[in-house]
Design a protein around this motif. Structure first.
Motif, PDB file in Angstrom:
ATOM      1  N   ILE A 224       5.854  15.028 -11.679  1.00  0.00           N
ATOM      2  CA  ILE A 224       5.736  14.152 -10.515  1.00  0.00           C
ATOM      3  C   ILE A 224       5.134  12.827 -10.981  1.00  0.00           C
ATOM      4  O   ILE A 224       4.058  12.802 -11.590  1.00  0.00           O
ATOM      5  N   ILE A 225       5.860  11.761 -10.703  1.00  0.00           N
ATOM      6  CA  ILE A 225       5.394  10.426 -11.095  1.00  0.00           C
ATOM      7  C   ILE A 225       5.075   9.675  -9.811  1.00  0.00           C
ATOM      8  O   ILE A 225       5.866   9.687  -8.872  1.00  0.00           O
ATOM      9  N   GLN A 226       3.924   9.026  -9.835  1.00  0.00           N
ATOM     10  CA  GLN A 226       3.461   8.354  -8.616  1.00  0.00           C
ATOM     11  C   GLN A 226       3.141   6.892  -8.908  1.00  0.00           C
ATOM     12  O   GLN A 226       2.724   6.563 -10.013  1.00  0.00           O
ATOM     13  N   GLY A 227       3.357   6.033  -7.943  1.00  0.00           N
ATOM     14  CA  GLY A 227       2.969   4.630  -8.085  1.00  0.00           C
ATOM     15  C   GLY A 227       2.697   4.037  -6.717  1.00  0.00           C
ATOM     16  O   GLY A 227       3.087   4.612  -5.696  1.00  0.00           O
ATOM     17  N   ARG A 228       2.003   2.890  -6.702  1.00  0.00           N
ATOM     18  CA  ARG A 228       1.711   2.240  -5.404  1.00  0.00           C
ATOM     19  C   ARG A 228       2.108   0.778  -5.446  1.00  0.00           C
ATOM     20  O   ARG A 228       2.039   0.120  -6.478  1.00  0.00           O
ATOM     21  N   LYS A 229       2.546   0.310  -4.282  1.00  0.00           N
ATOM     22  CA  LYS A 229       2.851  -1.103  -4.136  1.00  0.00           C
ATOM     23  C   LYS A 229       1.575  -1.783  -3.650  1.00  0.00           C
ATOM     24  O   LYS A 229       1.176  -1.595  -2.503  1.00  0.00           O
ATOM     25  N   LEU A 230       0.897  -2.507  -4.538  1.00  0.00           N
ATOM     26  CA  LEU A 230      -0.398  -3.127  -4.177  1.00  0.00           C
ATOM     27  C   LEU A 230      -0.376  -4.618  -4.447  1.00  0.00           C
ATOM     28  O   LEU A 230       0.367  -5.080  -5.292  1.00  0.00           O
TER      29      LEU A 230
ATOM     30  N   GLY B  20       0.813  -1.220   0.000  1.00  0.00           N
ATOM     31  CA  GLY B  20       0.000   0.000   0.000  1.00  0.00           C
ATOM     32  C   GLY B  20       0.842   1.264   0.000  1.00  0.00           C
ATOM     33  O   GLY B  20       0.302   2.366  -0.112  1.00  0.00           O
ATOM     34  N   GLY B  21       2.152   1.088   0.122  1.00  0.00           N
ATOM     35  CA  GLY B  21       3.049   2.253   0.161  1.00  0.00           C
ATOM     36  C   GLY B  21       3.093   2.982  -1.173  1.00  0.00           C
ATOM     37  O   GLY B  21       2.763   2.429  -2.228  1.00  0.00           O
ATOM     38  N   VAL B  22       3.505   4.231  -1.109  1.00  0.00           N
ATOM     39  CA  VAL B  22       3.477   5.111  -2.287  1.00  0.00           C
ATOM     40  C   VAL B  22       4.892   5.552  -2.660  1.00  0.00           C
ATOM     41  O   VAL B  22       5.691   5.880  -1.782  1.00  0.00           O
ATOM     42  N   ILE B  23       5.165   5.532  -3.958  1.00  0.00           N
ATOM     43  CA  ILE B  23       6.427   6.125  -4.433  1.00  0.00           C
ATOM     44  C   ILE B  23       6.080   7.411  -5.178  1.00  0.00           C
ATOM     45  O   ILE B  23       5.077   7.468  -5.915  1.00  0.00           O
ATOM     46  N   LEU B  24       6.881   8.450  -4.935  1.00  0.00           N
ATOM     47  CA  LEU B  24       6.724   9.705  -5.673  1.00  0.00           C
ATOM     48  C   LEU B  24       8.097  10.116  -6.176  1.00  0.00           C
ATOM     49  O   LEU B  24       9.062  10.160  -5.414  1.00  0.00           O
ATOM     50  N   VAL B  25       8.151  10.377  -7.472  1.00  0.00           N
ATOM     51  CA  VAL B  25       9.426  10.727  -8.091  1.00  0.00           C
ATOM     52  C   VAL B  25       9.285  12.101  -8.735  1.00  0.00           C
ATOM     53  O   VAL B  25       8.302  12.360  -9.430  1.00  0.00           O
ATOM     54  N   PHE B  26      10.264  12.956  -8.483  1.00  0.00           N
ATOM     55  CA  PHE B  26      10.249  14.295  -9.087  1.00  0.00           C
ATOM     56  C   PHE B  26      11.398  14.371 -10.085  1.00  0.00           C
ATOM     57  O   PHE B  26      12.545  14.101  -9.720  1.00  0.00           O
ATOM     58  N   VAL B  27      11.098  14.700 -11.348  1.00  0.00           N
ATOM     59  CA  VAL B  27      12.152  14.863 -12.365  1.00  0.00           C
ATOM     60  C   VAL B  27      11.836  16.080 -13.236  1.00  0.00           C
ATOM     61  O   VAL B  27      10.674  16.346 -13.531  1.00  0.00           O
ATOM     62  N   PRO B  28      12.875  16.787 -13.678  1.00  0.00           N
ATOM     63  CA  PRO B  28      12.598  17.993 -14.477  1.00  0.00           C
ATOM     64  C   PRO B  28      12.350  17.768 -15.967  1.00  0.00           C
ATOM     65  O   PRO B  28      11.802  18.652 -16.622  1.00  0.00           O
TER      66      PRO B  28
END
Ligand SMILES: C[S@@+](CC[C@H](N)C(=O)[O-])C[C@H]1O[C@@H](n2cnc3c(N)ncnc32)[C@H](O)[C@@H]1O
Length: 254
Positions: free
Chosen positions: A248-254, A190-198
Protein backbone atom coordinates in the motif's frame (compact mmCIF):
# COMPACT_ATOMS: atom_id res chain seq x y z
CA UNK A 1 -36.76 -8.55 18.49
CA UNK A 2 -35.28 -8.55 14.95
CA UNK A 3 -36.58 -10.70 12.17
CA UNK A 4 -35.21 -11.62 8.76
CA UNK A 5 -36.69 -9.80 5.76
CA UNK A 6 -36.50 -10.86 2.13
CA UNK A 7 -33.28 -9.43 0.66
CA UNK A 8 -31.41 -9.36 4.00
CA UNK A 9 -28.05 -11.06 4.42
CA UNK A 10 -27.75 -13.65 7.14
CA UNK A 11 -25.00 -15.85 8.47
CA UNK A 12 -25.99 -19.41 9.32
CA UNK A 13 -23.84 -20.90 12.06
CA UNK A 14 -23.36 -24.57 12.74
CA UNK A 15 -21.50 -25.02 16.00
CA UNK A 16 -18.49 -22.75 16.48
CA UNK A 17 -16.55 -23.33 13.31
CA UNK A 18 -18.91 -23.69 10.38
CA UNK A 19 -20.74 -20.74 8.90
CA UNK A 20 -22.40 -19.71 5.64
CA UNK A 21 -23.39 -16.21 4.62
CA UNK A 22 -26.26 -15.87 2.20
CA UNK A 23 -28.64 -13.22 0.90
CA UNK A 24 -32.24 -14.24 1.54
CA UNK A 25 -33.58 -14.32 -2.00
CA UNK A 26 -37.06 -15.90 -1.93
CA UNK A 27 -37.49 -18.83 -4.28
CA UNK A 28 -33.86 -19.89 -4.02
CA UNK A 29 -32.45 -22.95 -2.33
CA UNK A 30 -29.18 -22.71 -0.38
CA UNK A 31 -26.91 -25.75 -0.17
CA UNK A 32 -24.63 -26.51 2.78
CA UNK A 33 -22.55 -29.59 3.52
CA UNK A 34 -25.38 -30.51 5.91
CA UNK A 35 -28.29 -30.35 3.51
CA UNK A 36 -30.18 -27.47 1.95
CA UNK A 37 -32.51 -24.73 3.16
CA UNK A 38 -35.31 -23.16 1.10
CA UNK A 39 -34.57 -19.45 1.60
CA UNK A 40 -38.31 -18.59 1.74
CA UNK A 41 -38.31 -20.34 5.10
CA UNK A 42 -35.89 -17.75 6.52
CA UNK A 43 -38.23 -14.80 5.91
CA UNK A 44 -39.79 -13.74 9.22
CA UNK A 45 -37.45 -15.91 11.30
CA UNK A 46 -36.18 -14.25 14.48
CA UNK A 47 -32.42 -13.55 14.52
CA UNK A 48 -30.80 -15.90 17.02
CA UNK A 49 -33.26 -18.72 16.44
CA UNK A 50 -32.43 -21.81 14.40
CA UNK A 51 -33.59 -23.36 11.14
CA UNK A 52 -33.41 -26.96 9.98
CA UNK A 53 -31.96 -28.20 6.69
CA UNK A 54 -33.80 -30.87 4.67
CA UNK A 55 -31.80 -33.54 6.53
CA UNK A 56 -32.62 -32.17 9.99
CA UNK A 57 -29.35 -30.34 10.78
CA UNK A 58 -29.90 -27.07 12.69
CA UNK A 59 -28.22 -23.74 11.89
CA UNK A 60 -28.46 -20.61 14.05
CA UNK A 61 -29.55 -17.57 12.01
CA UNK A 62 -27.58 -14.39 12.66
CA UNK A 63 -27.03 -11.06 10.94
CA UNK A 64 -24.08 -10.95 8.53
CA UNK A 65 -21.15 -8.55 8.89
CA UNK A 66 -19.77 -6.51 5.97
CA UNK A 67 -16.73 -8.79 5.67
CA UNK A 68 -18.91 -11.91 5.64
CA UNK A 69 -21.04 -10.40 2.89
CA UNK A 70 -18.03 -9.36 0.80
CA UNK A 71 -16.43 -12.78 1.07
CA UNK A 72 -19.70 -14.37 -0.10
CA UNK A 73 -19.90 -12.30 -3.29
CA UNK A 74 -19.08 -13.75 -6.66
CA UNK A 75 -15.44 -12.81 -7.38
CA UNK A 76 -14.32 -12.27 -10.95
CA UNK A 77 -11.06 -10.37 -10.28
CA UNK A 78 -8.39 -10.25 -7.63
CA UNK A 79 -9.82 -8.37 -4.67
CA UNK A 80 -8.43 -6.33 -1.80
CA UNK A 81 -8.74 -8.35 1.40
CA UNK A 82 -9.95 -7.08 4.79
CA UNK A 83 -6.50 -6.61 6.32
CA UNK A 84 -5.55 -4.17 3.55
CA UNK A 85 -9.03 -2.64 3.25
CA UNK A 86 -8.98 -1.77 6.95
CA UNK A 87 -5.61 -0.03 6.74
CA UNK A 88 -6.51 1.84 3.57
CA UNK A 89 -9.75 3.02 5.08
CA UNK A 90 -8.31 4.28 8.35
CA UNK A 91 -5.29 5.97 6.80
CA UNK A 92 -7.42 7.73 4.18
CA UNK A 93 -9.51 9.48 6.82
CA UNK A 94 -12.63 8.53 4.88
CA UNK A 95 -15.84 8.59 6.90
CA UNK A 96 -19.50 9.59 6.68
CA UNK A 97 -19.88 12.34 4.07
CA UNK A 98 -16.54 11.76 2.29
CA UNK A 99 -16.28 11.82 -1.48
CA UNK A 100 -13.93 9.16 -2.81
CA UNK A 101 -12.81 8.16 -6.29
CA UNK A 102 -11.49 4.66 -6.93
CA UNK A 103 -10.37 2.49 -9.85
CA UNK A 104 -10.60 -0.20 -11.14
CA UNK A 105 -13.85 -1.39 -9.73
CA UNK A 106 -13.15 -5.11 -10.33
CA UNK A 107 -15.34 -7.27 -8.08
CA UNK A 108 -16.11 -4.17 -6.01
CA UNK A 109 -14.69 -5.09 -2.60
CA UNK A 110 -12.94 -1.73 -2.16
CA UNK A 111 -15.78 0.35 -3.63
CA UNK A 112 -18.35 -1.42 -1.46
CA UNK A 113 -16.25 -1.02 1.69
CA UNK A 114 -15.81 2.68 1.00
CA UNK A 115 -19.54 3.07 0.31
CA UNK A 116 -20.37 1.37 3.59
CA UNK A 117 -18.28 3.92 5.49
CA UNK A 118 -19.15 7.12 3.59
CA UNK A 119 -22.87 6.53 4.19
CA UNK A 120 -25.30 8.24 4.53
CA UNK A 121 -24.16 11.48 2.91
CA UNK A 122 -20.94 10.58 1.06
CA UNK A 123 -20.34 9.11 -2.38
CA UNK A 124 -17.94 6.70 -4.06
CA UNK A 125 -17.14 7.17 -7.75
CA UNK A 126 -15.67 4.02 -9.24
CA UNK A 127 -14.22 3.41 -12.73
CA UNK A 128 -14.02 0.08 -14.57
CA UNK A 129 -12.74 -0.31 -18.12
CA UNK A 130 -14.36 -3.71 -18.80
CA UNK A 131 -18.09 -3.65 -19.49
CA UNK A 132 -18.66 -7.20 -18.19
CA UNK A 133 -16.87 -6.42 -14.91
CA UNK A 134 -18.71 -3.10 -14.58
CA UNK A 135 -22.06 -4.89 -14.93
CA UNK A 136 -21.17 -7.68 -12.51
CA UNK A 137 -19.90 -5.15 -9.96
CA UNK A 138 -23.19 -3.24 -10.22
CA UNK A 139 -24.97 -6.48 -9.39
CA UNK A 140 -22.75 -6.90 -6.33
CA UNK A 141 -23.45 -3.33 -5.17
CA UNK A 142 -27.20 -3.90 -5.56
CA UNK A 143 -27.00 -7.20 -3.68
CA UNK A 144 -25.22 -5.41 -0.82
CA UNK A 145 -27.81 -2.61 -0.81
CA UNK A 146 -25.04 -0.02 -1.32
CA UNK A 147 -25.85 1.12 -4.87
CA UNK A 148 -27.23 4.51 -3.82
CA UNK A 149 -23.83 5.50 -2.41
CA UNK A 150 -21.85 4.40 -5.48
CA UNK A 151 -21.61 5.98 -8.92
CA UNK A 152 -20.10 3.28 -11.14
CA UNK A 153 -18.65 4.23 -14.51
CA UNK A 154 -17.70 1.98 -17.40
CA UNK A 155 -14.71 4.10 -18.36
CA UNK A 156 -10.94 3.90 -18.82
CA UNK A 157 -9.55 5.93 -15.96
CA UNK A 158 -6.53 6.92 -18.08
CA UNK A 159 -8.93 9.38 -19.76
CA UNK A 160 -9.10 11.17 -16.41
CA UNK A 161 -11.45 11.52 -13.44
CA UNK A 162 -14.62 13.61 -13.82
CA UNK A 163 -14.69 14.55 -10.12
CA UNK A 164 -12.92 17.46 -8.47
CA UNK A 165 -12.17 18.41 -4.87
CA UNK A 166 -12.41 14.81 -3.65
CA UNK A 167 -11.25 13.64 -0.22
CA UNK A 168 -9.42 10.52 -1.37
CA UNK A 169 -8.39 8.61 -4.48
CA UNK A 170 -7.75 4.86 -4.28
CA UNK A 171 -6.18 2.88 -7.11
CA UNK A 172 -6.02 -0.88 -7.62
CA UNK A 173 -4.89 -1.05 -11.24
CA UNK A 174 -2.07 -2.81 -13.10
CA UNK A 175 -0.49 0.58 -14.02
CA UNK A 176 -1.47 3.12 -11.34
CA UNK A 177 1.47 5.38 -12.26
CA UNK A 178 -0.32 6.30 -15.49
CA UNK A 179 -3.11 8.11 -13.57
CA UNK A 180 -1.29 9.52 -10.55
CA UNK A 181 -1.14 13.04 -12.05
CA UNK A 182 -4.88 12.89 -12.78
CA UNK A 183 -5.52 11.78 -9.20
CA UNK A 184 -3.53 14.78 -7.97
CA UNK A 185 -5.68 17.13 -10.07
CA UNK A 186 -8.88 15.54 -8.74
CA UNK A 187 -7.96 15.74 -5.04
CA UNK A 188 -8.80 18.59 -2.70
CA UNK A 189 -5.94 20.15 -0.74
CA UNK A 190 -5.10 17.71 2.06
CA UNK A 191 -6.57 14.82 0.10
CA UNK A 192 -5.05 11.36 0.29
CA UNK A 193 -4.05 8.92 -2.43
CA UNK A 194 -3.79 5.21 -1.64
CA UNK A 195 -2.47 2.76 -4.18
CA UNK A 196 -2.57 -1.02 -3.84
CA UNK A 197 -0.14 -3.09 -5.96
CA UNK A 198 1.01 -6.70 -5.62
CA UNK A 199 4.65 -6.36 -6.77
CA UNK A 200 7.72 -4.28 -5.87
CA UNK A 201 8.47 -3.10 -9.44
CA UNK A 202 4.97 -1.58 -9.43
CA UNK A 203 5.77 0.12 -6.11
CA UNK A 204 8.91 1.68 -7.63
CA UNK A 205 7.10 3.06 -10.65
CA UNK A 206 4.25 4.37 -8.52
CA UNK A 207 6.67 6.08 -6.11
CA UNK A 208 8.41 7.87 -8.97
CA UNK A 209 5.07 9.03 -10.36
CA UNK A 210 3.87 10.24 -6.95
CA UNK A 211 7.03 12.30 -6.42
CA UNK A 212 6.82 13.74 -9.95
CA UNK A 213 3.18 14.76 -9.46
CA UNK A 214 3.95 16.62 -6.23
CA UNK A 215 2.52 14.26 -3.59
CA UNK A 216 4.02 14.67 -0.11
CA UNK A 217 4.21 12.46 3.01
CA UNK A 218 4.73 9.43 0.81
CA UNK A 219 4.82 6.06 2.58
CA UNK A 220 4.96 2.41 1.56
CA UNK A 221 3.65 -0.32 3.84
CA UNK A 222 2.91 -4.00 3.75
CA UNK A 223 0.36 -5.30 6.22
CA UNK A 224 1.37 -8.61 7.78
CA UNK A 225 -1.43 -10.69 9.22
CA UNK A 226 -0.71 -13.84 11.21
CA UNK A 227 -3.62 -15.99 12.21
CA UNK A 228 -3.48 -18.06 15.36
CA UNK A 229 -5.17 -21.28 16.28
CA UNK A 230 -7.74 -19.99 18.76
CA UNK A 231 -7.63 -22.97 21.12
CA UNK A 232 -6.51 -22.10 24.66
CA UNK A 233 -4.58 -25.36 25.06
CA UNK A 234 -3.01 -25.23 21.57
CA UNK A 235 -2.48 -21.51 21.07
CA UNK A 236 0.03 -21.06 18.24
CA UNK A 237 0.19 -19.66 14.69
CA UNK A 238 -1.85 -21.52 12.07
CA UNK A 239 0.29 -23.90 9.98
CA UNK A 240 -0.94 -22.58 6.63
CA UNK A 241 -1.81 -18.99 5.74
CA UNK A 242 -1.77 -16.32 3.03
CA UNK A 243 1.83 -15.23 2.54
CA UNK A 244 1.36 -12.16 0.41
CA UNK A 245 -1.36 -9.82 -0.84
CA UNK A 246 0.23 -6.52 -1.82
CA UNK A 247 1.81 -3.19 -0.91
CA UNK A 248 0.00 0.00 0.00
CA UNK A 249 1.48 3.30 -1.11
CA UNK A 250 0.15 6.50 0.36
CA UNK A 251 0.63 10.18 -0.42
CA UNK A 252 -1.00 13.53 0.35
CA UNK A 253 -1.73 16.61 -1.67
CA UNK A 254 -0.37 19.39 0.59
C1 LIG B 1 -7.56 -6.09 -9.21
S1 LIG B 1 -9.03 -5.50 -9.93
C2 LIG B 1 -9.67 -4.39 -8.72
C3 LIG B 1 -10.30 -5.12 -7.56
C4 LIG B 1 -11.02 -4.22 -6.59
N1 LIG B 1 -10.13 -3.26 -5.99
C5 LIG B 1 -11.70 -5.03 -5.51
O1 LIG B 1 -11.32 -4.89 -4.32
O2 LIG B 1 -12.61 -5.81 -5.81
C6 LIG B 1 -8.43 -4.37 -11.15
C7 LIG B 1 -9.53 -3.87 -12.07
O3 LIG B 1 -9.05 -2.72 -12.76
C8 LIG B 1 -9.62 -2.73 -14.05
N2 LIG B 1 -8.82 -1.82 -14.89
C9 LIG B 1 -7.57 -2.05 -15.39
N3 LIG B 1 -7.15 -0.96 -16.07
C10 LIG B 1 -8.15 -0.02 -15.96
C11 LIG B 1 -8.30 1.31 -16.44
N4 LIG B 1 -7.33 1.90 -17.16
N5 LIG B 1 -9.44 1.99 -16.14
C12 LIG B 1 -10.42 1.39 -15.41
N6 LIG B 1 -10.33 0.14 -14.95
C13 LIG B 1 -9.21 -0.58 -15.20
C14 LIG B 1 -9.56 -4.20 -14.45
O4 LIG B 1 -10.45 -4.50 -15.51
C15 LIG B 1 -9.95 -4.88 -13.14
O5 LIG B 1 -11.31 -5.11 -13.07
Amino acid sequence: MRRVNAGDWVTLYYGEKEAYTVRVVPGRRFHTTRGFIELDRLVGVELGSSVETNVGERFVVSRATLVEKLLSLRRFTQVIYPKDLGYMLISSGVGPGSVVVEAGTGTGFLAATLAYYVRPTGKVYTYEVRKDFYEMALENFRALGLQEFIVAKNKDVREGFDEEDVDAVMLDLPDPWSVVDKAYASLAHGGVILVFVPTLPQVERTLSALRKSGFRMVEVVEIMLRKYKAEPAELRPETVGVQHTGYIIQGRKL
